[in-house]
Design an enzyme around this catalytic site. Structure first.
Site, PDB file in Angstrom:
ATOM      1  N   HIS A 191      49.351  43.472  33.871  1.00 27.51           N
ATOM      2  CA  HIS A 191      48.859  43.212  32.521  1.00 27.51           C
ATOM      3  C   HIS A 191      49.716  43.901  31.464  1.00 27.51           C
ATOM      4  O   HIS A 191      50.570  44.736  31.760  1.00 27.51           O
ATOM      5  CB  HIS A 191      47.398  43.653  32.388  1.00 27.51           C
ATOM      6  CG  HIS A 191      47.148  45.115  32.596  1.00 27.51           C
ATOM      7  ND1 HIS A 191      47.331  46.058  31.607  1.00 27.51           N
ATOM      8  CD2 HIS A 191      46.725  45.803  33.690  1.00 27.51           C
ATOM      9  CE1 HIS A 191      47.030  47.256  32.067  1.00 27.51           C
ATOM     10  NE2 HIS A 191      46.663  47.134  33.338  1.00 27.51           N
ATOM     11  N   CYS A 207      46.667  49.403  38.682  1.00 32.26           N
ATOM     12  CA  CYS A 207      47.198  48.157  38.140  1.00 32.26           C
ATOM     13  C   CYS A 207      48.660  48.337  37.727  1.00 32.26           C
ATOM     14  O   CYS A 207      49.191  49.446  37.716  1.00 32.26           O
ATOM     15  CB  CYS A 207      46.363  47.708  36.942  1.00 32.26           C
ATOM     16  SG  CYS A 207      44.742  47.038  37.404  1.00 32.26           S
TER      17      CYS A 207
END
Length: 310
Positions: A191, A207
């Protein structure tokens, strides 16, 4: 040409070409090039890193004698823009954790030629590691909503921070930024970020973070169901022009705790690579690369030739 203008020209040329390269032919493993620029007044190394699509650790390792906050006007800054492709299937996304760099294999929209794009990323810190293995992209989210998991809520409270809300809507306070690629590995995403200066460090909860401009580009060209391979390769070897190159990155913290021997790993890999070839190893360069661990490829064979007799 005034230096500020020259740097602007270099930025536009290098940045446009630094992250996407034609996929090299079979048997060739290197892409990109290393160049140097001179810093401007009031620039930090982190400013320069983002200008040239490099991560924070990447540029610091390449410039160990340059002050990250005040390099000073006219200081030579090395831009480590040459990379050995990781040993993995050359398809989809390959993420090399120690390198904190992502590679995306695709075909150009114009002429459908094989290409590889490379981007700096942030990955999970030691207590929230990014998992190794294979997966795929299951969904693409524009302006994602963030729902903090219970583990992060408890961590925030334990750290004396304000309690996290149940839902964070799109906007400047959303740590996912404007784009997210959801992986088949539950709970993990690639992301954007609202903290771009952390790109190129181990700062996430598992992440993978990218510069906003990088994931905007990637988001626009990557399809759902793209394969994702996550590997741990602190040492990479690759061939170019009958010369073997080596690229060394610092071990992950957890591998250092396991007393992983980088020197033994390197020589096992090198000897396997040249097993069926005549090669003269440049031992001094190998030793220096293992000491510096600066992530920049160096040639480690003086001469390679089939049929050469010593």
């Amino acid at each position: 040409m005034p230096f500020a203008l020259l740097l602007g020209v270099l930025t536009s040329v290098f940045s446009a070409q630094a992250t996407t390269f034609p996929l090299p032919a079979e048997g060739v493993d290197l892409v990109g090039s290393k160049i140097a620029v001179k810093s401007l007044a009031q620039e930090t190394l982190l400013d320069i890193a983002r200008q040239f699509d490099l991560g924070q650790e990447e540029i610091l390792l390449a410039n160990p004698d340059v002050d990250r906050w005040m390099p000073g006007e006219g200081t030579d800054v090395t831009l480590p823009g040459m990379f050995i492709l990781p040993r993995a299937d050359r398809k989809g996304i390959v993420l090399n954790l120690p390198e904190m760099r992502l590679y995306y294999y695709h075909k150009s929209e114009q002429d459908k030629k094989p290409m590889v794009a490379s981007y700096p990323v942030s990955v999970g810190r030691m207590d929230w590691t990014t998992p190794l293995g294979k997966g795929w992209i299951v969904k693409k989210d524009k302006d994602p909503v963030w729902r903090p998991p219970e583990s992060l809520k408890l961590e925030a409270i334990a750290d004396g921070e304000d309690p996290l809300p149940d839902v964070v809507l799109p906007g400047p306070d959303n740590p996912l930024g404007s784009y997210a690629l959801r992986l088949s590995i539950p709970g993990y995403l690639i992301h954007s970020t609202n903290k771009p200066f952390g790109v190129g460090m181990r700062v996430t909860h598992g992440c993978v973070r990218m510069y906003p401009e990088d994931i905007e580009e990637l988001f626009s060209i990557i399809p759902v169901q793209t394969m994702v391979q996550i590997v741990n390769q602190p040492i990479k070897l690759g061939w170019q022009n009958n010369t073997l190159f080596m690229e060394v990155h610092p071990l992950m913290d957890e591998d250092q705790k396991k007393n992983t021997n980088l020197i033994c790993m390197a020589y096992e890999m090198i000897l396997t690579e040249i097993e069926n070839m005549d090669a003269i190893l440049d031992v001094k360069t190998i030793k220096k690369a293992l000491q510096e661990q600066n992530g920049m490829p160096v040639p480690i064979t003086v001469f390679v030739s089939s049929g050469y007799e010593f």
